[in-house]
Motif scaffolding. Structure first.
Motif, PDB file in Angstrom:
ATOM      1  N   LYS A  39       0.850  -1.173   0.000  1.00 42.14           N
ATOM      2  CA  LYS A  39       0.000   0.000   0.000  1.00 42.14           C
ATOM      3  C   LYS A  39       0.893   1.233   0.000  1.00 42.14           C
ATOM      4  CE  LYS A  39      -4.016   2.181   2.155  1.00 42.14           C
ATOM      5  NZ  LYS A  39      -4.978   2.188   3.290  1.00 42.14           N
ATOM      6  N   VAL A  40       0.599   2.159  -0.892  1.00 40.98           N
ATOM      7  CA  VAL A  40       1.438   3.339  -1.078  1.00 40.98           C
ATOM      8  C   VAL A  40       0.626   4.585  -0.744  1.00 40.98           C
ATOM      9  CG1 VAL A  40       2.896   4.598  -2.704  1.00 40.98           C
ATOM     10  CG2 VAL A  40       2.639   2.108  -2.936  1.00 40.98           C
ATOM     11  N   PRO A  41       1.139   5.476   0.103  1.00 39.12           N
ATOM     12  CA  PRO A  41       0.398   6.699   0.440  1.00 39.12           C
ATOM     13  C   PRO A  41       0.337   7.654  -0.740  1.00 39.12           C
ATOM     14  CG  PRO A  41       2.593   6.772   1.391  1.00 39.12           C
ATOM     15  CD  PRO A  41       2.425   5.386   0.830  1.00 39.12           C
ATOM     16  N   ILE A  42      -0.545   8.629  -0.678  1.00 42.92           N
ATOM     17  CA  ILE A  42      -0.650   9.627  -1.730  1.00 42.92           C
ATOM     18  C   ILE A  42       0.698  10.308  -1.937  1.00 42.92           C
ATOM     19  CG2 ILE A  42      -1.478  11.394  -0.102  1.00 42.92           C
ATOM     20  CD1 ILE A  42      -3.097  12.591  -2.424  1.00 42.92           C
ATOM     21  N   GLN A  43       1.027  10.549  -3.196  1.00 47.42           N
ATOM     22  CA  GLN A  43       2.276  11.220  -3.557  1.00 47.42           C
ATOM     23  C   GLN A  43       1.923  12.526  -4.270  1.00 47.42           C
ATOM     24  OE1 GLN A  43       5.467   9.637  -2.947  1.00 47.42           O
ATOM     25  NE2 GLN A  43       4.147   8.289  -1.744  1.00 47.42           N
ATOM     26  N   PRO A  44       1.574  13.576  -3.519  1.00 41.99           N
ATOM     27  CA  PRO A  44       1.170  14.832  -4.162  1.00 41.99           C
ATOM     28  C   PRO A  44       2.365  15.553  -4.769  1.00 41.99           C
ATOM     29  CG  PRO A  44       1.282  15.134  -1.788  1.00 41.99           C
ATOM     30  CD  PRO A  44       1.533  13.667  -2.048  1.00 41.99           C
ATOM     31  N   LEU A  45       2.076  16.402  -5.729  1.00 42.53           N
ATOM     32  CA  LEU A  45       3.126  17.146  -6.417  1.00 42.53           C
ATOM     33  C   LEU A  45       3.819  18.132  -5.482  1.00 42.53           C
ATOM     34  CD1 LEU A  45       4.649  18.145  -8.911  1.00 42.53           C
ATOM     35  CD2 LEU A  45       2.632  19.523  -9.502  1.00 42.53           C
ATOM     36  N   TYR A  46       3.049  18.850  -4.662  1.00 38.46           N
ATOM     37  CA  TYR A  46       3.600  19.910  -3.820  1.00 38.46           C
ATOM     38  C   TYR A  46       3.661  19.492  -2.350  1.00 38.46           C
ATOM     39  CZ  TYR A  46       2.771  23.218  -7.693  1.00 38.46           C
ATOM     40  OH  TYR A  46       2.773  23.872  -8.898  1.00 38.46           O
ATOM     41  N   SER A  47       4.716  19.907  -1.693  1.00 43.72           N
ATOM     42  CA  SER A  47       4.723  19.860  -0.232  1.00 43.72           C
ATOM     43  C   SER A  47       3.888  21.040   0.254  1.00 43.72           C
ATOM     44  CB  SER A  47       6.151  19.985   0.299  1.00 43.72           C
ATOM     45  OG  SER A  47       6.678  21.271  -0.010  1.00 43.72           O
ATOM     46  N   ARG A  48       3.617  21.090   1.546  1.00 45.90           N
ATOM     47  CA  ARG A  48       2.845  22.220   2.092  1.00 45.90           C
ATOM     48  C   ARG A  48       3.572  23.535   1.821  1.00 45.90           C
ATOM     49  NH1 ARG A  48       1.209  21.862   8.298  1.00 45.90           N
ATOM     50  NH2 ARG A  48       0.236  19.990   7.425  1.00 45.90           N
ATOM     51  N   GLU A  49       4.881  23.521   2.014  1.00 45.89           N
ATOM     52  CA  GLU A  49       5.668  24.736   1.825  1.00 45.89           C
ATOM     53  C   GLU A  49       5.712  25.155   0.356  1.00 45.89           C
ATOM     54  OE1 GLU A  49       6.642  22.014   3.445  1.00 45.89           O
ATOM     55  OE2 GLU A  49       6.423  22.783   5.498  1.00 45.89           O
ATOM     56  N   PHE A 103      -4.450   0.013  -7.723  1.00 41.47           N
ATOM     57  CA  PHE A 103      -5.824   0.304  -7.316  1.00 41.47           C
ATOM     58  C   PHE A 103      -5.821   1.623  -6.545  1.00 41.47           C
ATOM     59  CE2 PHE A 103      -5.232  -4.275  -7.449  1.00 41.47           C
ATOM     60  CZ  PHE A 103      -6.361  -4.759  -8.105  1.00 41.47           C
ATOM     61  N   HIS A 104      -6.303   2.704  -7.165  1.00 42.18           N
ATOM     62  CA  HIS A 104      -6.231   4.035  -6.569  1.00 42.18           C
ATOM     63  C   HIS A 104      -7.505   4.430  -5.830  1.00 42.18           C
ATOM     64  CE1 HIS A 104      -3.527   4.177 -10.135  1.00 42.18           C
ATOM     65  NE2 HIS A 104      -2.747   4.899  -9.337  1.00 42.18           N
ATOM     66  N   LYS A 105      -7.334   5.239  -4.800  1.00 43.97           N
ATOM     67  CA  LYS A 105      -8.474   5.921  -4.196  1.00 43.97           C
ATOM     68  C   LYS A 105      -8.857   7.030  -5.168  1.00 43.97           C
ATOM     69  CE  LYS A 105     -10.166   8.068   0.038  1.00 43.97           C
ATOM     70  NZ  LYS A 105      -9.842   8.493   1.432  1.00 43.97           N
ATOM     71  N   ALA A 106      -9.898   6.797  -5.950  1.00 47.43           N
ATOM     72  CA  ALA A 106     -10.168   7.595  -7.139  1.00 47.43           C
ATOM     73  C   ALA A 106     -10.337   9.085  -6.863  1.00 47.43           C
ATOM     74  CB  ALA A 106     -11.404   7.052  -7.854  1.00 47.43           C
ATOM     75  N   GLY A 107     -11.058   9.440  -5.800  1.00 47.28           N
ATOM     76  CA  GLY A 107     -11.321  10.840  -5.531  1.00 47.28           C
ATOM     77  C   GLY A 107     -10.069  11.670  -5.304  1.00 47.28           C
ATOM     78  N   ALA A 112      -4.000  15.152  -6.322  1.00 49.64           N
ATOM     79  CA  ALA A 112      -2.675  14.565  -6.540  1.00 49.64           C
ATOM     80  C   ALA A 112      -1.682  15.554  -7.140  1.00 49.64           C
ATOM     81  CB  ALA A 112      -2.785  13.337  -7.443  1.00 49.64           C
ATOM     82  N   PHE A 113      -2.194  16.550  -7.879  1.00 49.03           N
ATOM     83  CA  PHE A 113      -1.298  17.507  -8.522  1.00 49.03           C
ATOM     84  C   PHE A 113      -1.265  18.841  -7.792  1.00 49.03           C
ATOM     85  CE2 PHE A 113      -2.816  14.657 -11.979  1.00 49.03           C
ATOM     86  CZ  PHE A 113      -1.625  13.942 -12.105  1.00 49.03           C
ATOM     87  N   THR A 114      -1.749  18.824  -6.531  1.00 54.63           N
ATOM     88  CA  THR A 114      -1.624  20.006  -5.672  1.00 54.63           C
ATOM     89  C   THR A 114      -0.789  19.587  -4.461  1.00 54.63           C
ATOM     90  OG1 THR A 114      -3.661  19.573  -4.397  1.00 54.63           O
ATOM     91  CG2 THR A 114      -3.883  20.799  -6.457  1.00 54.63           C
ATOM     92  N   ASP A 115      -1.213  20.008  -3.276  1.00 51.25           N
ATOM     93  CA  ASP A 115      -0.490  19.639  -2.061  1.00 51.25           C
ATOM     94  C   ASP A 115      -1.139  18.446  -1.374  1.00 51.25           C
ATOM     95  OD1 ASP A 115      -2.822  20.896  -1.342  1.00 51.25           O
ATOM     96  OD2 ASP A 115      -1.927  22.125   0.234  1.00 51.25           O
ATOM     97  N   GLY A 116      -2.050  17.766  -2.074  1.00 51.81           N
ATOM     98  CA  GLY A 116      -2.740  16.631  -1.486  1.00 51.81           C
ATOM     99  C   GLY A 116      -3.962  17.032  -0.684  1.00 51.81           C
ATOM    100  N   VAL A 117      -4.246  18.336  -0.616  1.00 48.72           N
ATOM    101  CA  VAL A 117      -5.390  18.846   0.145  1.00 48.72           C
ATOM    102  C   VAL A 117      -6.309  19.674  -0.749  1.00 48.72           C
ATOM    103  CG1 VAL A 117      -6.134  20.282   2.075  1.00 48.72           C
ATOM    104  CG2 VAL A 117      -4.065  18.859   2.289  1.00 48.72           C
ATOM    105  N   HIS A 118      -5.743  20.625  -1.441  1.00 50.64           N
ATOM    106  CA  HIS A 118      -6.544  21.535  -2.256  1.00 50.64           C
ATOM    107  C   HIS A 118      -6.879  20.889  -3.600  1.00 50.64           C
ATOM    108  CE1 HIS A 118      -4.598  24.218   0.664  1.00 50.64           C
ATOM    109  NE2 HIS A 118      -5.670  24.964   0.520  1.00 50.64           N
ATOM    110  N   GLU A 119      -8.166  20.935  -3.951  1.00 52.42           N
ATOM    111  CA  GLU A 119      -8.620  20.301  -5.179  1.00 52.42           C
ATOM    112  C   GLU A 119      -8.268  21.139  -6.408  1.00 52.42           C
ATOM    113  OE1 GLU A 119     -12.451  17.590  -4.003  1.00 52.42           O
ATOM    114  OE2 GLU A 119     -12.836  19.681  -4.561  1.00 52.42           O
ATOM    115  N   GLU A 120      -7.646  20.488  -7.387  1.00 52.07           N
ATOM    116  CA  GLU A 120      -7.386  21.152  -8.658  1.00 52.07           C
ATOM    117  C   GLU A 120      -8.684  21.224  -9.466  1.00 52.07           C
ATOM    118  OE1 GLU A 120      -4.899  19.173 -11.772  1.00 52.07           O
ATOM    119  OE2 GLU A 120      -3.604  20.897 -11.393  1.00 52.07           O
ATOM    120  N   LYS A 121      -9.510  20.204  -9.294  1.00 50.45           N
ATOM    121  CA  LYS A 121     -10.819  20.125  -9.919  1.00 50.45           C
ATOM    122  C   LYS A 121     -11.717  19.373  -8.958  1.00 50.45           C
ATOM    123  CE  LYS A 121     -12.883  18.835 -14.380  1.00 50.45           C
ATOM    124  NZ  LYS A 121     -12.609  18.194 -15.702  1.00 50.45           N
ATOM    125  N   LYS A 122     -12.976  19.742  -8.837  1.00 50.59           N
ATOM    126  CA  LYS A 122     -13.885  19.078  -7.911  1.00 50.59           C
ATOM    127  C   LYS A 122     -13.880  17.578  -8.169  1.00 50.59           C
ATOM    128  CE  LYS A 122     -15.287  22.664  -5.623  1.00 50.59           C
ATOM    129  NZ  LYS A 122     -14.916  22.825  -4.181  1.00 50.59           N
TER     130      LYS A 122
END
Length: 276
Positions: A39-49, A103-107, A112-122
């Motif tokens: 199992k692999v955790p989310i790998q977002p593009l941006y860190s918080r900083e 097998f991804h958590k689709a939502g 994934a292309f932000t900081d893992g929190v802010h939605e790029e698209k709903k």
């Protein structure tokens, strides 16, 4: 398992079911010994900083990589590799053709292309779009079909088929990522399956590099009368070469290794009803 529907009794006898969290798949028994399940955790593009810096200054924008993706369960199958193709376990997450089922958590594709929190698209809108594009791909070629980021386009797309599995369905095809006109090549030409659970909670990407007698290696300069030594001519006639290469591939589909039938049987055996 209901997912075995459509498989022959012979294929069932040579398959072993493996579980990855709430998901399951039947793989060829000889591939089980070296299989890697994790199992692999989310790998977002941006860190918080980095995200904060980007909000303050748009010039701090980062370029995505294939490894930027939601949390997922991975079933990696190095034994599926055709002869002459390597498996780099250290960088497998960033490999767009590695022999694996994800097998991804689709939502989470929405973040994934932000900081893992802010939605790029709903998320709901993105999932509807992904499903629509997946289903339309059976009749239309989409060079950017996969939600995973690639600085390239899918080419040589052929051998398309809808595959149903327990909990959802998807589309399989054969293709290769390219940036500019290039020959069809061993290690890059691959089986690609894109699927979604019926409830949209799980999104699946499966990739397997393919071998075929006569398929050019990275050292080969020619294929079907075209050559990379005359790049201007290859570029000028690439549309024709692509059509010829696809026809050549379809004419020799029964010689592909691992076989399309074996890979299809795996996808049919998937159990992926819900991300839990």
């Amino acid at each position: 398992m209901a997912g075995f529907a459509g498989c022959t009794s012979k294929s069932r006898a040579t398959q072993t079911v493996v579980n990855a969290g709430p998901f399951a798949v039947a793989i060829p028994t000889e591939w089980r010994r070296t299989a890697i399940i994790e199992k692999v955790p989310i790998q977002p593009l941006y860190s918080r900083e980095a995200w904060k810096a980007y909000q303050e200054n748009p010039r701090c924008r980062l370029k995505p990589a294939y490894i930027c993706r939601p949390q997922h369960w991975a079933v990696r199958l190095p034994a599926a590799l055709p002869k002459g193709v390597r498996f780099d376990q250290q960088n497998v997450g960033d490999d767009s053709t590695a022999p694996q089922i994800l097998f991804h958590k689709a939502g989470e594709w929405a973040v994934a292309f932000t900081d893992g929190v802010h939605e790029e698209k709903k998320a709901a809108e993105l999932l509807r779009s992904m499903r629509k594009e997946m289903d339309q791909s059976l009749t239309h070629d989409d060079p950017h079909l996969s939600p995973g980021f690639m600085d390239a386009s899918l080419t040589f797309m052929c051998l398309k088929r809808r595959i149903d599995f327990t909990g959802g369905h998807g589309v399989r095809l054969v293709a290769q990522w390219i940036i500019e006109p290039e020959l069809m090549r061993l290690g890059e030409l691959h089986y690609l399956f894109l699927g979604m659970s019926d409830d949209n909670s799980c999104q699946i990407i499966a990739t397997f590099p393919l071998g075929l007698p006569g398929l050019p290696t990275h050292d080969d300069k020619g294929h079907l009368g075209r050559s990379t030594e005359n790049y201007a001519d290859l570029s000028k006639s690439f549309d024709r070469y692509e059509a010829d290469a696809k026809q050549w591939l379809e004419d020799h589909a029964q010689e592909i290794n691992p076989s399309i039938q074996t890979l299809d049987a795996m996808m049919q055996s998937l159990v992926a009803s819900h991300w839990a």
